[in-house]
Write a protein that holds these residues in place. Sequence first.
Motif, short mmCIF file in Angstrom:
data_model
loop_
_atom_site.label_atom_id
_atom_site.label_comp_id
_atom_site.label_asym_id
_atom_site.label_seq_id
_atom_site.Cartn_x
_atom_site.Cartn_y
_atom_site.Cartn_z
N THR A 134 67.52 -98.35 -12.09
CA THR A 134 66.17 -98.37 -12.65
C THR A 134 65.32 -97.34 -11.90
OG1 THR A 134 65.36 -100.03 -11.11
CG2 THR A 134 66.33 -100.84 -13.18
N SER A 156 73.84 -95.25 -12.23
CA SER A 156 72.80 -95.77 -13.11
C SER A 156 71.92 -96.76 -12.35
CB SER A 156 73.46 -96.48 -14.31
OG SER A 156 72.50 -97.12 -15.10
N TYR A 211 65.60 -106.33 -11.26
CA TYR A 211 66.19 -105.02 -11.52
C TYR A 211 67.24 -105.07 -12.61
CZ TYR A 211 64.12 -103.25 -7.19
OH TYR A 211 63.26 -102.86 -6.19
N ASP A 253 57.40 -94.61 -7.84
CA ASP A 253 57.82 -94.62 -9.25
C ASP A 253 56.77 -93.97 -10.15
OD1 ASP A 253 56.16 -96.80 -8.72
OD2 ASP A 253 57.31 -98.20 -9.94
N ARG A 313 67.83 -106.89 -19.05
CA ARG A 313 68.31 -106.06 -20.16
C ARG A 313 67.25 -105.07 -20.62
NH1 ARG A 313 69.37 -108.24 -25.11
NH2 ARG A 313 67.92 -109.89 -24.70
N THR A 314 65.99 -105.43 -20.45
CA THR A 314 64.90 -104.59 -20.94
C THR A 314 64.58 -103.42 -20.00
OG1 THR A 314 63.33 -106.10 -19.93
CG2 THR A 314 63.82 -106.43 -22.27
N ASN A 315 65.11 -103.44 -18.79
CA ASN A 315 64.86 -102.34 -17.86
C ASN A 315 65.58 -101.08 -18.34
OD1 ASN A 315 63.33 -103.82 -16.10
ND2 ASN A 315 64.90 -104.06 -14.56
N LYS A 316 64.85 -99.99 -18.34
CA LYS A 316 65.47 -98.71 -18.67
C LYS A 316 66.21 -98.23 -17.43
CE LYS A 316 64.56 -94.14 -20.28
NZ LYS A 316 64.65 -93.54 -21.48
N ARG A 317 67.40 -97.70 -17.66
CA ARG A 317 68.21 -97.21 -16.55
C ARG A 317 68.33 -95.70 -16.66
NH1 ARG A 317 69.83 -101.35 -13.73
NH2 ARG A 317 71.45 -100.27 -12.60
N TYR A 318 68.39 -95.04 -15.52
CA TYR A 318 68.47 -93.59 -15.44
C TYR A 318 69.73 -93.21 -14.69
CZ TYR A 318 63.58 -93.94 -16.78
OH TYR A 318 62.42 -94.23 -17.45
#
Length: 147
Positions: free
Chosen positions: A106, A104, A90, A118, A93-98
């Motif tokens: 994933t 914030s 989780y 998801d 660094r490449t995980n997009k966070r919302y």
Amino acid sequence: MVGTDAPSYKRLREVWRSMHKRCYNPNSKDYGKYGGRGIRVYEAWHDFETFYNWAMSHGYRDDLTLERVAVNRGYSPGNCRWITRKAQAYNRRTNKRYVVDGRSKTLKEWSIEYGVPDYTIIHRLKAGWSLEDAIKKPLQNKKKRGG
């Protein structure tokens, strides 16, 4: 220190070697993500026994991985902890966070929290739903026909 034939010792030795390889060996496949970005290892941890003693006194178990809490800082006692592989995934660094309600996470973390798959959240977003509705709206139960 535990004997060098103990499983924990062997695994920690490999964690230690890998950490150094990523940070200092330009031939390592991961060097660009670590040493190439300036990530370094705390000087005292260049000695394996010092690292081993820190690990054993800070929650090390064979089923955990070493995480840097602040991804742009190096490996050091104040920036590392032992966490599960799942938790580690989780935090890439490449995980997009919302960001929803000032928090914030994933997509997967939001999915687990609200019980909405998801893939459903992704479909809703593509259909033009707001981020908050896509994440928070519960699934509709479809009524069975016939009977």
